[in-house]
Scaffold this motif. Sequence first.
Motif, PDB file in Angstrom:
ATOM      1  N   MET A 216       0.871  -1.178   0.000  1.00  0.00           N
ATOM      2  CA  MET A 216       0.000   0.000   0.000  1.00  0.00           C
ATOM      3  C   MET A 216       0.908   1.229   0.000  1.00  0.00           C
ATOM      4  O   MET A 216       1.601   1.496   0.972  1.00  0.00           O
ATOM      5  CB  MET A 216      -0.916   0.005   1.228  1.00  0.00           C
ATOM      6  CG  MET A 216      -1.845   1.203   1.312  1.00  0.00           C
ATOM      7  SD  MET A 216      -2.847   1.203   2.831  1.00  0.00           S
ATOM      8  CE  MET A 216      -4.084  -0.039   2.397  1.00  0.00           C
ATOM      9  N   PRO A 220      -5.465   4.936   2.043  1.00  0.00           N
ATOM     10  CA  PRO A 220      -6.730   4.914   1.301  1.00  0.00           C
ATOM     11  C   PRO A 220      -7.663   6.014   1.781  1.00  0.00           C
ATOM     12  O   PRO A 220      -7.878   6.169   2.989  1.00  0.00           O
ATOM     13  CB  PRO A 220      -7.294   3.520   1.593  1.00  0.00           C
ATOM     14  CG  PRO A 220      -6.630   3.094   2.849  1.00  0.00           C
ATOM     15  CD  PRO A 220      -5.296   3.747   2.901  1.00  0.00           C
ATOM     16  N   TYR A 246      -0.953   0.881  11.036  1.00  0.00           N
ATOM     17  CA  TYR A 246      -1.212  -0.096   9.969  1.00  0.00           C
ATOM     18  C   TYR A 246      -0.861  -1.477  10.510  1.00  0.00           C
ATOM     19  O   TYR A 246       0.310  -1.829  10.641  1.00  0.00           O
ATOM     20  CB  TYR A 246      -0.370   0.253   8.737  1.00  0.00           C
ATOM     21  CG  TYR A 246      -0.538   1.683   8.293  1.00  0.00           C
ATOM     22  CD1 TYR A 246      -1.465   2.024   7.328  1.00  0.00           C
ATOM     23  CD2 TYR A 246       0.219   2.703   8.876  1.00  0.00           C
ATOM     24  CE1 TYR A 246      -1.625   3.345   6.929  1.00  0.00           C
ATOM     25  CE2 TYR A 246       0.063   4.023   8.488  1.00  0.00           C
ATOM     26  CZ  TYR A 246      -0.865   4.336   7.522  1.00  0.00           C
ATOM     27  OH  TYR A 246      -1.031   5.653   7.135  1.00  0.00           O
ATOM     28  N   ARG A 260      -6.929 -12.062  -1.853  1.00  0.00           N
ATOM     29  CA  ARG A 260      -7.449 -10.967  -1.040  1.00  0.00           C
ATOM     30  C   ARG A 260      -6.583 -10.763   0.200  1.00  0.00           C
ATOM     31  O   ARG A 260      -6.145 -11.722   0.818  1.00  0.00           O
ATOM     32  CB  ARG A 260      -8.897 -11.229  -0.624  1.00  0.00           C
ATOM     33  CG  ARG A 260      -9.882 -11.043  -1.767  1.00  0.00           C
ATOM     34  CD  ARG A 260     -11.326 -11.174  -1.349  1.00  0.00           C
ATOM     35  NE  ARG A 260     -12.193 -10.914  -2.509  1.00  0.00           N
ATOM     36  CZ  ARG A 260     -13.281 -11.603  -2.794  1.00  0.00           C
ATOM     37  NH1 ARG A 260     -13.673 -12.581  -2.003  1.00  0.00           N
ATOM     38  NH2 ARG A 260     -13.993 -11.307  -3.863  1.00  0.00           N
ATOM     39  N   TYR A 262      -6.984  -8.721   3.762  1.00  0.00           N
ATOM     40  CA  TYR A 262      -7.726  -7.922   4.723  1.00  0.00           C
ATOM     41  C   TYR A 262      -6.704  -7.231   5.625  1.00  0.00           C
ATOM     42  O   TYR A 262      -5.821  -7.882   6.175  1.00  0.00           O
ATOM     43  CB  TYR A 262      -8.689  -8.799   5.526  1.00  0.00           C
ATOM     44  CG  TYR A 262      -9.826  -9.302   4.681  1.00  0.00           C
ATOM     45  CD1 TYR A 262     -11.003  -8.574   4.567  1.00  0.00           C
ATOM     46  CD2 TYR A 262      -9.714 -10.485   3.956  1.00  0.00           C
ATOM     47  CE1 TYR A 262     -12.055  -9.007   3.777  1.00  0.00           C
ATOM     48  CE2 TYR A 262     -10.753 -10.934   3.148  1.00  0.00           C
ATOM     49  CZ  TYR A 262     -11.919 -10.191   3.069  1.00  0.00           C
ATOM     50  OH  TYR A 262     -12.941 -10.635   2.262  1.00  0.00           O
ATOM     51  N   TYR A 263      -6.823  -5.922   5.753  1.00  0.00           N
ATOM     52  CA  TYR A 263      -5.836  -5.150   6.486  1.00  0.00           C
ATOM     53  C   TYR A 263      -6.531  -4.255   7.510  1.00  0.00           C
ATOM     54  O   TYR A 263      -7.734  -3.990   7.421  1.00  0.00           O
ATOM     55  CB  TYR A 263      -4.991  -4.294   5.534  1.00  0.00           C
ATOM     56  CG  TYR A 263      -5.794  -3.289   4.739  1.00  0.00           C
ATOM     57  CD1 TYR A 263      -6.061  -2.007   5.257  1.00  0.00           C
ATOM     58  CD2 TYR A 263      -6.279  -3.584   3.461  1.00  0.00           C
ATOM     59  CE1 TYR A 263      -6.801  -1.084   4.531  1.00  0.00           C
ATOM     60  CE2 TYR A 263      -7.011  -2.670   2.745  1.00  0.00           C
ATOM     61  CZ  TYR A 263      -7.275  -1.414   3.276  1.00  0.00           C
ATOM     62  OH  TYR A 263      -8.007  -0.508   2.571  1.00  0.00           O
ATOM     63  N   GLY A 293     -10.157  -3.059   5.952  1.00  0.00           N
ATOM     64  CA  GLY A 293     -10.417  -2.929   4.522  1.00  0.00           C
ATOM     65  C   GLY A 293      -9.913  -4.145   3.791  1.00  0.00           C
ATOM     66  O   GLY A 293      -9.350  -5.078   4.391  1.00  0.00           O
ATOM     67  N   MET A 295      -7.924  -5.489   0.009  1.00  0.00           N
ATOM     68  CA  MET A 295      -7.258  -5.274  -1.274  1.00  0.00           C
ATOM     69  C   MET A 295      -7.268  -6.583  -2.057  1.00  0.00           C
ATOM     70  O   MET A 295      -7.350  -7.663  -1.469  1.00  0.00           O
ATOM     71  CB  MET A 295      -5.819  -4.817  -1.081  1.00  0.00           C
ATOM     72  CG  MET A 295      -5.650  -3.478  -0.401  1.00  0.00           C
ATOM     73  SD  MET A 295      -3.941  -2.858  -0.478  1.00  0.00           S
ATOM     74  CE  MET A 295      -3.121  -3.968   0.679  1.00  0.00           C
ATOM     75  N   TRP A 305      -1.480  -4.172  -5.702  1.00  0.00           N
ATOM     76  CA  TRP A 305      -2.775  -4.504  -5.124  1.00  0.00           C
ATOM     77  C   TRP A 305      -3.756  -3.372  -5.373  1.00  0.00           C
ATOM     78  O   TRP A 305      -3.393  -2.201  -5.345  1.00  0.00           O
ATOM     79  CB  TRP A 305      -2.648  -4.752  -3.622  1.00  0.00           C
ATOM     80  CG  TRP A 305      -1.891  -5.996  -3.277  1.00  0.00           C
ATOM     81  CD1 TRP A 305      -0.533  -6.177  -3.334  1.00  0.00           C
ATOM     82  CD2 TRP A 305      -2.442  -7.236  -2.838  1.00  0.00           C
ATOM     83  NE1 TRP A 305      -0.208  -7.454  -2.951  1.00  0.00           N
ATOM     84  CE2 TRP A 305      -1.358  -8.129  -2.634  1.00  0.00           C
ATOM     85  CE3 TRP A 305      -3.733  -7.685  -2.576  1.00  0.00           C
ATOM     86  CZ2 TRP A 305      -1.533  -9.440  -2.193  1.00  0.00           C
ATOM     87  CZ3 TRP A 305      -3.909  -8.983  -2.125  1.00  0.00           C
ATOM     88  CH2 TRP A 305      -2.831  -9.848  -1.949  1.00  0.00           C
ATOM     89  N   THR A 306      -5.019  -3.740  -5.614  1.00  0.00           N
ATOM     90  CA  THR A 306      -6.080  -2.761  -5.819  1.00  0.00           C
ATOM     91  C   THR A 306      -6.953  -2.702  -4.584  1.00  0.00           C
ATOM     92  O   THR A 306      -7.488  -3.726  -4.143  1.00  0.00           O
ATOM     93  CB  THR A 306      -6.942  -3.139  -7.035  1.00  0.00           C
ATOM     94  OG1 THR A 306      -6.108  -3.197  -8.197  1.00  0.00           O
ATOM     95  CG2 THR A 306      -8.040  -2.104  -7.249  1.00  0.00           C
ATOM     96  N   ASP A 307      -7.090  -1.503  -4.017  1.00  0.00           N
ATOM     97  CA  ASP A 307      -7.886  -1.358  -2.800  1.00  0.00           C
ATOM     98  C   ASP A 307      -9.372  -1.431  -3.134  1.00  0.00           C
ATOM     99  O   ASP A 307      -9.844  -0.763  -4.064  1.00  0.00           O
ATOM    100  CB  ASP A 307      -7.574  -0.028  -2.119  1.00  0.00           C
ATOM    101  CG  ASP A 307      -8.122   0.017  -0.696  1.00  0.00           C
ATOM    102  OD1 ASP A 307      -7.440  -0.462   0.201  1.00  0.00           O
ATOM    103  OD2 ASP A 307      -9.259   0.502  -0.516  1.00  0.00           O
ATOM    104  N   LYS A 308     -10.106  -2.234  -2.385  1.00  0.00           N
ATOM    105  CA  LYS A 308     -11.547  -2.400  -2.592  1.00  0.00           C
ATOM    106  C   LYS A 308     -12.367  -1.769  -1.473  1.00  0.00           C
ATOM    107  O   LYS A 308     -13.592  -1.881  -1.474  1.00  0.00           O
ATOM    108  CB  LYS A 308     -11.882  -3.889  -2.707  1.00  0.00           C
ATOM    109  CG  LYS A 308     -11.254  -4.564  -3.923  1.00  0.00           C
ATOM    110  CD  LYS A 308     -11.790  -3.995  -5.221  1.00  0.00           C
ATOM    111  CE  LYS A 308     -11.213  -4.717  -6.426  1.00  0.00           C
ATOM    112  NZ  LYS A 308     -11.782  -4.213  -7.702  1.00  0.00           N
TER     113      LYS A 308
END
Length: 629
Positions: A216, A220, A246, A260, A262-263, A293, A295, A305-308
């Motif tokens: 990341m 975000p 974080y 996936r 999860y963070y 969240g 990713m 990675w794409t944040d969702k």
Amino acid sequence: MKNIFSFFAFFCMGLLMVACGDDNDDGGGGGDYSGGSATVTNPVVSKITDNSAVVTASASGSGIISRGFCYSTNANPTINDTKLTATSKDMNMSLVGLSPNTLYHVRAYAQTSSNVTYSGDVTFTTLAQSATTNADLDKWTAPNYADDYRNISTWAQRSQWNLANVHDPTVMKAEDGYYYMYQTDASYGNAHEAGGHFHCRRSLDLVNWEYLGGTMKSDPAWVKTKLNEIRAEQGLAPIENPVYGYWAPCVRKVRNGLYRMYYCIVVDNYIKSGKPNTTANFDSSWTERAFIGVMETSDPGSNNWTDKGYVICSSSDKGKDGWARSNINNWDAYFYFNAIDPTFVITPNGEHWLIYGSWHSGFAAVQLNPETGKTLKELGQPWASSPEGLAENGYGKRIWSRGNSRWQGSEAPEIVYHDGYYYLFMAYDGLDVPYNTRVMRSATIDGTYTGDETVLTHPYKFSQGFGWVGISHCAVFDDGNGNWYYASQQRFPVTAGGNAPNAVMMGGVRSIQWLSTGWPVVMPERYAAVPQAAITSDDIAGTWEHIDLGYKYGEMKTSSDMTFAADGTITSGIWKGGKWSFNASTNTLTANGVELKVQRECDWEASPRKHTLVYAGINGGKSYWGKKK
């Protein structure tokens, strides 16, 4: 053996260019194939072993955005099967983690924005697995990296880190054959701050790790937006510059081509005033909530990675206004479920679940939508007047708690499924010294979890070395072939000397074995890919260092000698007068009535390091560890 290998490899090479028929649906076919703007050659396979092979091909053309190999035990594999993406135009790669004596199909591919071009289907067969012998042990070389990494702890030296600066790891094996490890933002001297968040490293053998950096790159935006939306509902002013932490990601392969993570992002500002969390700023309120969240990536090797976005946040059973705190020594927490430390589980029947929680009242289970990775039930307000109200609002059912306190020394749930049970591994106590790992199990994902809260890891010391403390917050994972592992941080005790030894956070990967009762044990010495040559009763006989891991808060458990005589009696040590026997077919040592799993591992405390035998077992809610001298 070398001559047999050469002949077999040559024989297979003679078959390699025999491709399957045309595949009009996905662009496959025999020989070279041109489609769109790409041309791909058939793979050439070499260096075939019982679990690996090297593949080489080339792809040319314009607009190629990805190239590599896909392989399967079925004909005409596509990028929806196991895929290995080349990181450069040089398509010379290793397929690893293969099964012995198995026919594989492999195709090269090149992907443009409009289509995927495949080579012909080439087949090869891995070698039969040969028995590991003492000669293999003689050729084994111990890892040579230092546990004390303080002299290479800076950001500029990150390529040398291997498992240095590991905190709260999560590990998965991806379809490219690599194990990927991600972690909390923490490092000796905060060196990680130069490189983003949720840092990654990878390995093919669980011993040698390549550092890849942060996943990341920037905060975000949704976290601040969601935080201030909630604050507005509470009648509170927005926080313009939230202070973030974080923490503790969890990564899993969902299916081929989808992963996936999860963070957790923790907001470290006081609820009432919005000021940063310092003693001077204390305003008689609790600090703000945490957010989880998600990713996604199709290729963890790219480290892109794409944040969702938002999944869930901390929630309270004290209503929206119950956040007052009388003083900093008041531990009657505002939040009931603390939205950190997620673990993500896909059940055998395909359900997706998120389990999360830390210190505040225990662990919660929430079912997820497999397509989106978000909660299956739409979330309501993150407050209610009771835990039942929080469940109705979608924040989950409590599945385990360490007593009834709202502030309890338990965190980091990690759940895996094994042979009919869900095993809940958890961290106990503060992470500096007393940190230890417990395990319980349940027949269903959402509880009830039962057992003796067995201690699996604990601060310890063998006769040599400094020993280790703070061993917990684990990742539990397997290699797809029935081999299970435990990864965690571990710290030096203060007796190690030098500057801040307890801030040394070395990653430790250990093997897990499963007892006949179904319970797991964690092996005492770290995994080092020691060849598992057959073990006999003669190998067991001799003197061992034995450690009783019975729980002692903040204390290191130290070893004492115990001798197994060749006649099956125990002639010295705490089990003196007992008997022992060894089952070589299951590598099970029964000593003084305790079932112990035995295997070969590295003696990390020896100088120079060498291979040795170790054991681990459970009896009466505690583990026993041993290492042969």
